[in-house]
Design an enzyme around this catalytic site. Structure first.
Site, PDB file in Angstrom:
ATOM      1  N   LYS A  58      10.716 -22.310  -5.163  1.00 20.30           N
ATOM      2  CA  LYS A  58      10.684 -21.494  -6.380  1.00 20.30           C
ATOM      3  C   LYS A  58       9.275 -20.982  -6.645  1.00 20.30           C
ATOM      4  O   LYS A  58       8.300 -21.716  -6.504  1.00 20.30           O
ATOM      5  CB  LYS A  58      11.142 -22.354  -7.561  1.00 20.30           C
ATOM      6  CG  LYS A  58      11.259 -21.607  -8.888  1.00 20.30           C
ATOM      7  CD  LYS A  58      11.724 -22.550 -10.002  1.00 20.30           C
ATOM      8  CE  LYS A  58      11.951 -21.800 -11.301  1.00 20.30           C
ATOM      9  NZ  LYS A  58      12.382 -22.715 -12.379  1.00 20.30           N
ATOM     10  N   SER A  76      16.441 -21.092 -14.673  1.00 25.58           N
ATOM     11  CA  SER A  76      15.447 -20.162 -14.179  1.00 25.58           C
ATOM     12  C   SER A  76      15.253 -20.216 -12.664  1.00 25.58           C
ATOM     13  O   SER A  76      14.653 -19.295 -12.111  1.00 25.58           O
ATOM     14  CB  SER A  76      14.098 -20.418 -14.870  1.00 25.58           C
ATOM     15  OG  SER A  76      13.630 -21.722 -14.571  1.00 25.58           O
ATOM     16  N   SER A 113      17.210 -25.807 -15.596  1.00 27.33           N
ATOM     17  CA  SER A 113      16.820 -24.699 -14.718  1.00 27.33           C
ATOM     18  C   SER A 113      17.084 -24.921 -13.240  1.00 27.33           C
ATOM     19  O   SER A 113      16.982 -23.987 -12.456  1.00 27.33           O
ATOM     20  CB  SER A 113      15.342 -24.339 -14.924  1.00 27.33           C
ATOM     21  OG  SER A 113      15.209 -23.517 -16.062  1.00 27.33           O
TER      22      SER A 113
END
Lengths: 450, 450
Positions: B94, B169, B193
């Site tokens: 990420k 996210s 997330s």
């Protein structure tokens, strides 16, 4: 009985019996049968009654309970049950700490008629040590203020000059010890509430490491800062009480190295106060120390204390605002305005500076500075000048004590002399868990200066 | 190669190579010389390029670095240096986690041109295990949002239905695994997330116990909630990655007892989602569980996350507000409005409920409930209905994951089926430190349901 109490200050005019005799001597006299616990309690009750109209040090004087506890103490000693140095000695407890069967008013009208149904955790070791609880001492309303002149039961006055503040919030405990009503007392210290009144009244007061003493049964001001601490006329007696409170042991201190923190680096300070405090420690000072971000710590104190205190009071402020004194209500409401992110930043600063100060405390054993930067102001004064500079009295009183509260460090105040007849306090700050060492150094300073 | 990957969901149409082969088989093939790390990386690069215009799962694809790392992995294996099951396998990270030499954009225009000068702590064990970092995956701007459709580099799309959200996210990590671009990815989970996009994309995702994985080198959202977690197509692969991340060992699980948390007690939930999630666990459920104050935990999440995120962003919001997307800027500013005393209350609630849930987790090993209460909405949707009731999409996405984030508990999401072609996630929650047990139960559920 002889007058053997070693201290760096003469007691105030008219001080009672306990201003002249310390715990060690009383313990000897009791065991020799030359005095009884009942005698001591009657003496304390007499002093309390005599001083009450002048000082307003007590909210509740428990004549019945104290007499019963004294008789039990005498019976035990006669039967060979010896609970140690505090056995049979009267002690006073700040009226924000629950004592079973007595009112806890917290200096607030909200708590009128409230009777504690159990002892606070910090009371139990006192009872087990045979101490006799004489009564509950006046506190600044909800312990929320350093002046000691705002309380539902009226202001406490300074035994050295009764037109002046006793300091707060543990105002009655400090005044009662200074006036010789009792030799020992408990207070609480969130940002200076033991140290400030102890300094104002010329006695010794210890703020322990945060978390060292359980606060269960103590009405909170700001839980992440609240501590329970002892007050006494001498560091030696303060250490005996601390030992009972924690079942702790004396720690050796070999030639302590002290770093001097120039107080003007934190807040304007009266030069004669700086001078007296520094003189008391001068043989031990190895250098001057700059504490990083110490002014930011003061702001962090306001944010943490304000947020936590508002969290304690939010519903009460909504449902019974009229019961607060104006000043404390305003103070609480201001605290409630702080933002969550500011609280987060304050906690981050605490963590960061704690690391830096831990490093500092590897290079010297203790830090030293005055406890408060001005002499105890007159009652109700809110504006003073220091060296020509206008200062807010409440902010000034907290300026030199609250940084160590934010860091959770133990600190002791010890009398360093008088300025214009009013006491000056020297503050020593140590690493976590060094209460006994702090009190041992304080004892050394008291004995060499008296 | 055979298609041996056990999972409870078929991969989405057009899914790449890694959607059909798991870590164990790849490890065997590599050591048998039937495939090289370089082969696997070329395959992953090909899939990444093919999917990128559709999904926007990546911000940065590191062709050069990945090829070099693959060649090193192949040389080592040829020389008899075997770093374990992840040796030579591509992994995606990420883009809020620093990888040395690559940009970290955090999905924000503020970080344009920023190159990480070192690896985040959580990257090191991956390198030591010989994993090959393929690139950095799209994140919701500053990881501040559960939808994955607000980012400086554009929205991520759901591989099962490209008009729908991937969730956020960690949107790109979940989409990349679901689409078979890679078999393994790292995400971060503050309130859901990892779990929310994993559930939306039909893969497995673990939010570890708070504090179990160092967050140094990960751009913070709310430090007291932030965690780094693995994503994979199967619980078995997720567990292998977790083992590498923590050097941990498998914990035995004997007949786990699962308490079912009716999701409507927390937030309105689509009945077909409740039904699929419950069906997956039904053999293990010993009863229904009511979690105390769970709605208050959701409010506490907003206060804690809002305050901590604003503390991270305060100066940036003052100096460069125009660089934020409107939605994230508004969200951060709203978070900054929370009061300090509300933050204090939220922390108090956390402590109180943590005790109560710890008690609950003595009576059952794990809690189970859906991961999100609705199917992944279409991109940009902010209002939906569930059972006829209007709901806010962002609040709904976080409703069933954020309470466990506040409590700091580990939780895993595992695919439970499809509703109208879109994945449904089952969430399992355990006591602190039970990540391996959670993943083992998840693996059992995947294998018995497929």
């Amino acid at each position: 009985m002889s007058s053997s109490l070693e201290t760096s200050l003469d007691p105030p005019p008219g001080a009672g019996y306990f201003a002249r005799v310390g715990v060690a001597e009383l313990a000897t006299e009791l065991r020799a049968g030359r005095v009884s616990s009942r005698d001591l309690v009657e003496t304390a009750l007499g002093e309390a009654a005599r001083w009450q109209p002048v000082l307003n040090a007590f909210v509740t004087i428990d004549e019945t309970g104290a007499r019963a506890a004294a008789e039990k103490a005498d019976r035990e000693l006669a039967a060979g049950v010896d609970r140690g140095p505090l056995h049979g000695l009267p002690i006073a407890v700040k009226d924000i700490i629950d004592v079973h069967g007595l009112p806890t008013t917290a200096g607030a009208r909200h708590f009128a008629g409230h009777i504690a149904s159990r002892d606070a955790d910090c009371i139990r070791p006192l009872r087990e040590a045979g101490a006799v609880i004489l009564g509950k001492t006046t506190t600044h309303e909800f312990a929320c203020g350093p002046t000691g002149d705002r309380s539902a039961s009226g202001p406490t006055r300074n035994p050295y000059a009764t037109g002046h503040m006793a300091g707060g919030s543990s105002s009655g405990s400090a005044a009662a010890v200074a006036a010789g009503i009792v030799g020992l007392a408990l207070g609480t210290d969130t940002g200076g509430s033991v140290r400030i009144p102890a300094a104002c009244c010329g006695v010794v007061g210890l703020k322990p490491t945060h978390g060292a003493v359980a606060t269960t049964g103590v009405f909170p001001l700001a839980p992440s800062l609240d501590t329970v601490g002892p007050l006494a006329r001498t560091a030696a007696d303060c250490r005996l009480l601390w030992t009972v409170m924690t079942a702790g042991h004396r720690q050796p201190v070999a030639a302590p190295r002290i770093g001097w923190v120039p107080p003007d680096s934190i807040h304007p300070t009266a030069p004669e106060i700086t001078s007296l405090a520094r003189d008391l420690t001068k043989d031990l000072i190895i250098g001057e120390v700059t504490v990083p971000a110490v002014k930011e710590l003061r702001a962090a104190y306001r944010t943490i204390q304000g947020s936590e205190a508002y969290a304690v009071h939010a519903e009460r402020l909504a449902t019974a605002p009229e019961l607060y004194g104006d000043e404390v209500r305003d103070r609480l409401r201001t605290g409630g305005q702080a933002r969550g992110w500011e609280y987060v930043r304050a906690l981050e600063l605490r963590d960061r500076v704690r690391g830096a100060v831990t490093d500092l405390l590897r290079q010297q054993d203790f830090l030293a500075l005055p406890t408060i930067p001005l002499s105890p102001p007159t009652l109700d004064s809110r504006d003073e000048t220091i060296g020509g500079e206008a200062v807010d009295v409440r902010a000034a009183l907290l300026a030199l004590t609250s940084p160590w509260s934010v860091l959770g460090l133990p600190a002791v105040t010890v009398p360093a002399g008088l300025v214009d007849g009013l006491p000056v306090g020297l503050q020593l700050v140590g690493p976590p868990g060094t209460e006994h060492r702090l009190l041992t150094v304080a004892e050394y300073l008291q004995n060499t200066s008296s």
